[in-house]
Design a protein around this motif. Structure first.
Motif, PDB file in Angstrom:
ATOM      1  N   GLN A 237       0.855  -1.187   0.000  1.00 58.91           N
ATOM      2  CA  GLN A 237       0.000   0.000   0.000  1.00 58.91           C
ATOM      3  C   GLN A 237       0.892   1.238   0.000  1.00 58.91           C
ATOM      4  N   VAL A 238       0.863   1.959  -1.074  1.00 58.87           N
ATOM      5  CA  VAL A 238       1.666   3.193  -1.166  1.00 58.87           C
ATOM      6  C   VAL A 238       0.726   4.355  -1.455  1.00 58.87           C
ATOM      7  N   ARG A 239       0.818   5.390  -0.659  1.00 55.78           N
ATOM      8  CA  ARG A 239      -0.033   6.563  -0.871  1.00 55.78           C
ATOM      9  C   ARG A 239       0.544   7.422  -1.987  1.00 55.78           C
ATOM     10  N   THR A 240      -0.337   7.975  -2.780  1.00 55.21           N
ATOM     11  CA  THR A 240       0.106   8.838  -3.885  1.00 55.21           C
ATOM     12  C   THR A 240       0.062  10.298  -3.436  1.00 55.21           C
ATOM     13  N   GLY A 241       0.908  11.097  -4.064  1.00 53.80           N
ATOM     14  CA  GLY A 241       0.898  12.532  -3.767  1.00 53.80           C
ATOM     15  C   GLY A 241       1.682  12.907  -2.540  1.00 53.80           C
ATOM     16  N   HIS A 242       2.486  11.963  -2.026  1.00 54.05           N
ATOM     17  CA  HIS A 242       3.313  12.256  -0.860  1.00 54.05           C
ATOM     18  C   HIS A 242       4.767  11.955  -1.206  1.00 54.05           C
ATOM     19  N   GLY A 243       5.664  12.778  -0.715  1.00 51.88           N
ATOM     20  CA  GLY A 243       7.107  12.544  -0.824  1.00 51.88           C
ATOM     21  C   GLY A 243       7.590  12.194  -2.219  1.00 51.88           C
ATOM     22  N   LEU A 244       8.096  10.968  -2.354  1.00 56.01           N
ATOM     23  CA  LEU A 244       8.745  10.518  -3.585  1.00 56.01           C
ATOM     24  C   LEU A 244       7.833  10.639  -4.805  1.00 56.01           C
ATOM     25  N   SER A 245       6.593  10.159  -4.644  1.00 54.45           N
ATOM     26  CA  SER A 245       5.693  10.139  -5.806  1.00 54.45           C
ATOM     27  C   SER A 245       5.358  11.548  -6.286  1.00 54.45           C
ATOM     28  N   LYS A 246       5.380  12.506  -5.362  1.00 58.85           N
ATOM     29  CA  LYS A 246       5.036  13.880  -5.733  1.00 58.85           C
ATOM     30  C   LYS A 246       6.149  14.493  -6.598  1.00 58.85           C
ATOM     31  N   ALA A 247       7.400  14.189  -6.227  1.00 58.87           N
ATOM     32  CA  ALA A 247       8.525  14.837  -6.906  1.00 58.87           C
ATOM     33  C   ALA A 247       9.034  14.050  -8.115  1.00 58.87           C
ATOM     34  N   SER A 248       8.969  12.723  -8.039  1.00 54.58           N
ATOM     35  CA  SER A 248       9.666  11.923  -9.052  1.00 54.58           C
ATOM     36  C   SER A 248       9.148  12.162 -10.475  1.00 54.58           C
ATOM     37  N   ARG A 249       7.826  12.307 -10.615  1.00 53.30           N
ATOM     38  CA  ARG A 249       7.275  12.501 -11.966  1.00 53.30           C
ATOM     39  C   ARG A 249       7.760  13.812 -12.571  1.00 53.30           C
ATOM     40  N   TYR A 250       7.875  14.837 -11.723  1.00 51.48           N
ATOM     41  CA  TYR A 250       8.340  16.135 -12.224  1.00 51.48           C
ATOM     42  C   TYR A 250       9.833  16.076 -12.561  1.00 51.48           C
ATOM     43  N   VAL A 251      10.574  15.302 -11.772  1.00 50.49           N
ATOM     44  CA  VAL A 251      12.008  15.133 -12.055  1.00 50.49           C
ATOM     45  C   VAL A 251      12.179  14.450 -13.412  1.00 50.49           C
ATOM     46  N   VAL A 252      11.364  13.413 -13.672  1.00 48.70           N
ATOM     47  CA  VAL A 252      11.441  12.701 -14.961  1.00 48.70           C
ATOM     48  C   VAL A 252      11.062  13.638 -16.105  1.00 48.70           C
ATOM     49  N   LEU A 253       9.963  14.360 -15.941  1.00 49.27           N
ATOM     50  CA  LEU A 253       9.502  15.250 -17.022  1.00 49.27           C
ATOM     51  C   LEU A 253      10.521  16.349 -17.312  1.00 49.27           C
ATOM     52  N   LEU A 254      10.938  17.033 -16.243  1.00 49.92           N
ATOM     53  CA  LEU A 254      11.861  18.155 -16.459  1.00 49.92           C
ATOM     54  C   LEU A 254      13.282  17.668 -16.759  1.00 49.92           C
ATOM     55  N   GLY A 255      13.742  16.707 -15.969  1.00 47.95           N
ATOM     56  CA  GLY A 255      15.127  16.254 -16.100  1.00 47.95           C
ATOM     57  C   GLY A 255      15.397  15.478 -17.365  1.00 47.95           C
ATOM     58  N   LEU A 256      14.599  14.432 -17.611  1.00 45.21           N
ATOM     59  CA  LEU A 256      14.876  13.575 -18.761  1.00 45.21           C
ATOM     60  C   LEU A 256      14.243  14.088 -20.057  1.00 45.21           C
TER      61      LEU A 256
END
Lengths: 70, 269
Positions: B114-133
């Protein structure tokens, strides 16, 4: 506000007004219509800049990165 | 108890959604319609797949960024799709999301995570992928960096092409092995967690997510009917709490939560 005005307000705005608001006011333009218009505008600019041809050419070439060849 | 009762009365959008997902998968990879390749798909579907009929929007975006051209048509396309349905295409049409829905149903491990969405890692990682990669990486190198690591490309394009074409098989190198390892990790994680790619990585979902707040199709929670039992979170493929924020950026508009009478779809207003 009598019933008639309340009905008109509900018809236009989707809810009954609690204050004295002019029911003849036009409903505010929703943000999604503005964004939709902006998007269509961008697409039209893209058409004039032949961007769809670029997308097509890019999609037709066998992508080595997607397959993992490089 | 209340949660169980709500779930037993559950009439989810699942059946209808599964049919739409199957139809979308067939349509997006029907081969005969490949004259549509000039048009980006509103979903993550690799255009290097031998059967794909439309262009991958993220692949095309990286191509434009790599060429240092502003992608007017793509931005317009994202804007139109986002303004109309927000992230609904993720929930109803994306073949990769569909694959994750299927993988999560496999009971290979004794316990699901059970992993909550919109907290910590999940909140930042998608933006890191979009902007970074996708943006900075492609801009700096001129290459589609995200495509090199994309598990959707590995699964839809890499694997079938390497199997069916001996000339491509002869060119396979380290990158292909890396991609296959990523695909394997993705499959294992998708069996354990609901939609991990959509939650932590997908750049297309990240592009669509801000539109959830303003799109034509939205959700509305009746606070008087809602008793915060958590049934909506249990049904949600993204494990979000629709009663806290019905227009959450993580919501994929699958409408599974609308089986609860407190949550309704709102058109326009």
């Amino acid at each position: 506000m009598d019933n008639n005005k309340a009905d008109t307000h509900k018809r236009i705005y989707g809810f009954v007004s609690k204050g004295s608001v002019n029911p003849r006011l036009k409903p505010p333009m929703r943000l999604y219509w503005v964004i939709l218009g902006l998007g269509i505008g961008f697409i039209i600019i893209g058409v004039f800049r032949s961007e769809f041809e670029t997308i097509l050419l890019n999609a037709l070439i066998l992508c080595a990165s997607c397959i993992g060849l490089r | 108890m209340k949660l169980k009762q709500t779930l037993s009365n559950h009439k989810p959008a699942t059946n209808k959604r599964t049919l739409v997902q199957i139809a979308s998968l067939i349509f997006a990879n029907s081969y005969v319609l490949s004259f549509l390749k000039f048009c980006p798909a509103p979903i993550l579907n690799c255009h290097a797949c031998p059967l794909a009929v439309m262009a991958c929007p993220i692949g095309s975006l990286q191509h434009f960024v790599g060429q240092r051209r502003f992608p007017f048509a793509l931005v317009g396309f994202f804007t139109v799709t986002g303004a109309l349905v927000g992230r609904m295409t993720c929930g109803w049409a994306c073949p990769f999301g569909f694959l994750q829905d299927i993988l999560f149903k496999i009971k290979l491990f004794p316990k699901k995570l059970q992993v909550r969405t919109g907290h910590g890692l999940s909140k930042a990682s998608r933006y890191v992928v979009l902007l970074g990669l996708v943006i900075i990486g492609a801009f700096a190198t001129g290459e589609p960096l995200f495509c090199k690591l994309c598990p959707a490309g590995g699964l839809e394009a890499g694997l079938p092409l390497v199997i069916i074409d001996p000339s491509i098989r002869a060119m396979v190198g380290t990158l292909f092995i890396v991609k296959m390892v990523i695909v394997l990790i993705f499959i294992v994680v998708a069996i354990l967690i609901k939609r991990p790619f959509c939650r932590f990585i997908c750049p297309l979902g990240t592009v669509y997510s801000p539109f959830n707040k303003v799109s034509y199709v939205r959700l509305k929670v009746d606070k008087e009917l809602c008793n915060e039992c958590g049934a909506c979170r249990a049904a949600c493929p993204m494990s979000i709490d629709p009663y806290l924020d019905a227009d959450s950026k993580d919501c994929i508009r699958c409408l599974e939560c609308t089986s609860c009478p407190a949550i309704k779809v709102k058109y326009g207003t």
